[in-house]
Design a protein around this motif. Sequence first.
Motif, mmCIF file in Angstrom:
data_model
loop_
_atom_site.group_PDB
_atom_site.id
_atom_site.type_symbol
_atom_site.label_atom_id
_atom_site.label_comp_id
_atom_site.label_asym_id
_atom_site.label_seq_id
_atom_site.Cartn_x
_atom_site.Cartn_y
_atom_site.Cartn_z
ATOM 1 N N LEU A 11 18.721 38.780 -22.062
ATOM 2 C CA LEU A 11 17.398 39.083 -22.622
ATOM 3 C C LEU A 11 16.353 38.117 -22.086
ATOM 4 O O LEU A 11 15.207 38.480 -21.856
ATOM 5 N N LEU A 12 16.777 36.873 -21.871
ATOM 6 C CA LEU A 12 15.855 35.878 -21.333
ATOM 7 C C LEU A 12 15.624 36.094 -19.840
ATOM 8 O O LEU A 12 14.489 36.175 -19.380
ATOM 9 N N ALA A 13 16.707 36.243 -19.105
ATOM 10 C CA ALA A 13 16.607 36.337 -17.646
ATOM 11 C C ALA A 13 15.823 37.580 -17.229
ATOM 12 O O ALA A 13 14.995 37.528 -16.317
ATOM 13 N N ASP A 14 16.047 38.693 -17.908
ATOM 14 C CA ASP A 14 15.395 39.937 -17.495
ATOM 15 C C ASP A 14 13.906 39.972 -17.813
ATOM 16 O O ASP A 14 13.199 40.863 -17.341
ATOM 17 N N LEU A 15 13.438 39.013 -18.612
ATOM 18 C CA LEU A 15 11.988 38.953 -18.841
ATOM 19 C C LEU A 15 11.258 38.815 -17.515
ATOM 20 O O LEU A 15 10.152 39.320 -17.348
ATOM 21 N N ASP A 16 11.909 38.139 -16.563
ATOM 22 C CA ASP A 16 11.289 37.957 -15.247
ATOM 23 C C ASP A 16 11.130 39.261 -14.489
ATOM 24 O O ASP A 16 10.298 39.365 -13.596
ATOM 25 N N THR A 17 11.956 40.246 -14.834
ATOM 26 C CA THR A 17 11.849 41.525 -14.112
ATOM 27 C C THR A 17 10.752 42.402 -14.716
ATOM 28 O O THR A 17 10.384 43.406 -14.128
ATOM 29 N N LEU A 18 10.269 42.033 -15.879
ATOM 30 C CA LEU A 18 9.281 42.873 -16.552
ATOM 31 C C LEU A 18 7.868 42.526 -16.084
ATOM 32 O O LEU A 18 7.044 42.026 -16.834
ATOM 33 N N LYS A 19 7.623 42.848 -14.838
ATOM 34 C CA LYS A 19 6.331 42.490 -14.229
ATOM 35 C C LYS A 19 5.191 43.296 -14.843
ATOM 36 O O LYS A 19 4.037 42.897 -14.754
ATOM 37 N N GLY A 20 5.540 44.403 -15.432
ATOM 38 C CA GLY A 20 4.503 45.255 -16.017
ATOM 39 C C GLY A 20 4.198 44.925 -17.468
ATOM 40 O O GLY A 20 3.564 45.715 -18.157
ATOM 41 N N TRP A 21 4.675 43.776 -17.931
ATOM 42 C CA TRP A 21 4.406 43.354 -19.309
ATOM 43 C C TRP A 21 3.339 42.267 -19.306
ATOM 44 O O TRP A 21 3.286 41.462 -18.378
ATOM 45 N N PRO A 22 2.561 42.188 -20.372
ATOM 46 C CA PRO A 22 1.596 41.088 -20.453
ATOM 47 C C PRO A 22 2.320 39.750 -20.503
ATOM 48 O O PRO A 22 3.363 39.622 -21.154
ATOM 49 N N GLU A 23 1.755 38.793 -19.806
ATOM 50 C CA GLU A 23 2.327 37.450 -19.761
ATOM 51 C C GLU A 23 2.563 36.911 -21.175
ATOM 52 O O GLU A 23 3.594 36.306 -21.475
ATOM 53 N N SER A 24 1.595 37.173 -22.057
ATOM 54 C CA SER A 24 1.677 36.598 -23.399
ATOM 55 C C SER A 24 2.912 37.104 -24.144
ATOM 56 O O SER A 24 3.576 36.329 -24.829
ATOM 57 N N VAL A 25 3.233 38.379 -24.003
ATOM 58 C CA VAL A 25 4.382 38.929 -24.717
ATOM 59 C C VAL A 25 5.677 38.359 -24.149
ATOM 60 O O VAL A 25 6.610 38.018 -24.887
ATOM 61 N N ARG A 26 5.716 38.224 -22.835
ATOM 62 C CA ARG A 26 6.912 37.642 -22.225
ATOM 63 C C ARG A 26 7.113 36.214 -22.712
ATOM 64 O O ARG A 26 8.232 35.793 -23.026
ATOM 65 N N THR A 27 6.029 35.465 -22.763
ATOM 66 C CA THR A 27 6.129 34.084 -23.238
ATOM 67 C C THR A 27 6.595 34.025 -24.684
ATOM 68 O O THR A 27 7.410 33.180 -25.049
ATOM 69 N N MET A 28 6.065 34.937 -25.501
ATOM 70 C CA MET A 28 6.446 34.931 -26.904
ATOM 71 C C MET A 28 7.940 35.199 -27.061
ATOM 72 O O MET A 28 8.616 34.568 -27.878
ATOM 73 N N GLN A 29 8.457 36.131 -26.272
ATOM 74 C CA GLN A 29 9.881 36.413 -26.357
ATOM 75 C C GLN A 29 10.702 35.229 -25.854
ATOM 76 O O GLN A 29 11.746 34.891 -26.412
ATOM 77 N N GLN A 30 10.191 34.627 -24.802
ATOM 78 C CA GLN A 30 10.876 33.459 -24.245
ATOM 79 C C GLN A 30 10.957 32.343 -25.293
ATOM 80 O O GLN A 30 12.015 31.746 -25.487
ATOM 81 N N ASN A 31 9.843 32.099 -25.981
ATOM 82 C CA ASN A 31 9.831 31.096 -27.048
ATOM 83 C C ASN A 31 10.818 31.454 -28.139
ATOM 84 O O ASN A 31 11.486 30.597 -28.700
ATOM 85 N N TRP A 32 10.857 32.737 -28.454
ATOM 86 C CA TRP A 32 11.688 33.167 -29.569
ATOM 87 C C TRP A 32 13.176 32.995 -29.241
ATOM 88 O O TRP A 32 13.961 32.536 -30.057
ATOM 89 N N ILE A 33 13.532 33.371 -28.025
ATOM 90 C CA ILE A 33 14.936 33.237 -27.616
ATOM 91 C C ILE A 33 15.299 31.750 -27.535
ATOM 92 O O ILE A 33 16.388 31.343 -27.912
ATOM 93 N N GLY A 34 14.340 30.950 -27.047
ATOM 94 C CA GLY A 34 14.434 29.502 -27.135
ATOM 95 C C GLY A 34 15.687 28.867 -26.554
ATOM 96 O O GLY A 34 16.500 28.297 -27.274
ATOM 97 N N LYS A 35 15.816 28.948 -25.247
ATOM 98 C CA LYS A 35 16.981 28.334 -24.618
ATOM 99 C C LYS A 35 16.730 26.843 -24.406
ATOM 100 O O LYS A 35 15.699 26.450 -23.889
#
Length: 888
Positions: free
Chosen positions: A226-250
């Motif tokens: 879920l974390l790694a594939d955020l990088d493939t979601l180029k069509g997503w707003p940066e802010s949403v990707r960051t929020m998910q990244q924070n939430w997963i919190g590695k």
Amino acid sequence: MPSCQRGPNWRQPSSHKEVTRSMASQYNPQDIEEKWQAHWEKIGIYRAHDDSDKPKFYSLVMFPYPSGDLHMGHMRVYTISDVISRRMRMLGHNVLNPMGWDAFGLPAENAAIKHSLHPQKWTKENIRFMRDGQLKKLGTSYDWEREVTTCDANYYGWTQWLFLKFFEKGLAVRKEAPVNWCPECCTVLANEQVEDGACWRHPETRVEQKKMSQWFLKITNYSEELLADLDTLKGWPESVRTMQQNWIGKSVGAELRFTVESKPNVQISVFTTRPDTAFGVSYVVLAPENPLVEELTTPEQRDAVRAYVEKTRLKSELERMATEKTKSGVPIGCQVINPFNGEVVPIWVADYVLMNYGTGAVMGVPAHDERDFIFATQHKLPITEVISPNGEPGAELKEAFTEHGVMVNSGEFNGLKSDIAKDKMTDWAADHACGAKRVQWRLRDWLISRQRYWGCPIPLVHCDDCGIVPVGEDEIPIVLPVEGIEITGQGGSPLTKMESFLNAPCPKCGKPGRRETDTMDTFIDSSWYFLRYCDPKNKKEAFSKKNVDYWMPVDQYVGGVEHAILHLLYSRFFTKACRDIGLLSCDEPFTNLLSQGMVTKLSSISGRIEKMSKSRGNVVGTNDFFKRYGADSARLFTLFAAPPEQELEWSEEGAIGQYRFLGRVWRIITELIDNQAVVDLNEPVDHDKLDAAGKNFHKLIHKTIKAVSHDLERGRFIFNTAIARCMELVNGLYKYAQELTARSNNGNGKAAKSQESTTLAPQGDALSKEEVQLLSFAVKSLLLVLAPMAPHITEELWKLSGYIKKEGDSIHNSTWPGFIEALTVDDEIELVLQVNGKIVNKVPAARGLQKDVAEKLAMDDDKVKAKIEGQSIRKVIVVPDKLVNIVI
RNA sequence: GCCUUUGUAGCAGAAUCGGUAUAUGCAUCUGUUUCAAAAACAGAAGUUUGAAGGUUCAAGUCCUUCCAGAGGCACCA
């Protein structure tokens, strides 16, 4: 407020002009909108086809909860998604644009208690009104044949089936864990549904921690992906990707084990991101909830420790976090041995350590951690520097040094850079069996049990002999009983009192058992609805792999940013899990995501501009507005007033401005039609045969098509500028029509005056063939580019222009217009002449001048000459077709 | 504290690569029309781009610092 009563219905009784004016010149949305909505439904132009030669396009909008009434704030998202769908259809795609209802959930139960109406009835009635009375009236292009309602057994039966598959795969597990309990909702909640220690539904209600045995979905199995594939979601707003990244919190670090001095067989594990600071450990802390506290506390300390643990138990999570300046704690009486240097340090219990993160234990390194520094200072524990900024030990420490630096006081690791020592010391710990590299996640498993009635029943039976047993696939759906249910809001879920539901034979041994009475979190329902849309009527499967592999992934998803974590993360997890179960092939469900901003308005209650909502008393109803100004005006305003991802403040004046614009479109086109100045255009305009004004206007049309196409391009979606371009074209059309009218009036001598003073358009018989063609081209192009945004008025004018010849013809079935690139650039440009970067003059020049010609032009200019006279020229910069800058 | 994001006329917002600062709408003002108003049509005015530095021939745009707003994470070890 009588001044607001203007609009199409507004008439002044004494106005005799209104009576004599031809009906066709009046734009009346209520005469055309419902008519076309019914017609589109009849001819079924918005149906998606599961097989087609056209490229597919899956357009999705987050489906609503059927709360009963949509307002203009809600309409924004549906408008945006609808424009995207309509345009892709015109570009020749096979478009899937479905709609449905997220129909399970608490508000239905609460409404049932309040109005003694069954949740099912309440929900169904709301759906009917929202569908037929609101969404359809907006002019949306949904394929209603694919409508999905999550509270229907033919939907939630498959939700249960998916649960069984997850169970089979070990992705659905029952475990005892501390969980969040909302006393208001009388149910447990997932971590994602707790905000600042309060229930997401009512921020005033604090959640309580309880230890309960509950069902979880193992979303943490997918943390890494879920974390790694955020990088493939180029069509997503940066802010949403960051929020998910924070939430997963590695966080990457090490687990280190400290052996208890008095009990060599007991070890305390701590997680740290800074194993390089291990030589600086001066104590180890356990969370108050850590079971080791009870086990290790010495008799002398027992009373003090128990009192402390009891005290923290009574504190809420918020209170525990509030004490940033002080850190309480009590020593438990025994010590551990630091494996790196053999030092013996005390064990403390302190509530700044949390049981539910890491191992529930922490090594205290006061010199290099702010919290540990405060704790050690307060409790007079030693502070040992082991990392120094410059490699020189012995600096006076006034606060913790948390950066990287050079190792000191660390035995064989001295002199190493601390970031290198991190790995070396982890390796050392692994070699000496006292630690290992470890990755820690913030994300926790998804708690899905809910002690509520109006949700999808969990398909399990409790058997005294066999334990918890899943029902067989052939028993599905386990139907949620509707008859004989009494919802009081008291004493837990009504299911627990319903014998006919409760009693069920054990699927394994056949003995009488009892059904699970918890229902599933409604976020489960919405985690796969986009898959069901691909195959909504399938009675044998949740969805066929063929259909899902054809339509998925969603090409464009539109929804509110409030689901940046919750729904979007759960859906990503479901997609990956379904893939591993073999149900589908894609890795990610949503290729492109548009997070639309909220709609705000001045609230008369708070006096501030706030999100439009009933409780804030600042809603604008859909139907009042549609009746007065039409859905097309509402659509245009929400698209025009701000870019889609930004906040939008609703303004009555602004919305009326769009109504005015559509009135302008209506007047000029109907008048051109009345005057027979437009024809059914089937050959291109001959540019060379036009006069200068005609050439200019012809170019404006091509420029407009180009610009609107660009603005509405996939991933761009700048509707506000697209509409602005349409407005420019309309302004240009008025100007050109006026010029033609003036010319023919001059020719006729006096004709103009009397009652023709309001004439906008010329008479067709006073125009050349080319001019009529040009006007026709303008009308046709304008209607086509405006069609996705204002579907009703454009369809009506399309018909009045003669383009609808047989049933099934529609502007929305037409092809998006192309443009001629050469006609989008001007032959003559304005060349800017600068001296030292300051503008001195602007002169007309031909496009495509050679650099030296442009330079000469600048040098010969009188104003430039005056500036540079007597100065030596250091440099000349020529930007072709833009400017010449002379540096002196 | 960390991260994301935004700051341009009175307001909402435009401005590919750094290259004429503001398209478009709202509001304002003027004219035509009208007994008058509204509507309609035609036209006008307005900021120096949150602040300060820097890079450049040239900065709304790039860099640094600061200020203000919006959102997320946070005793996460």
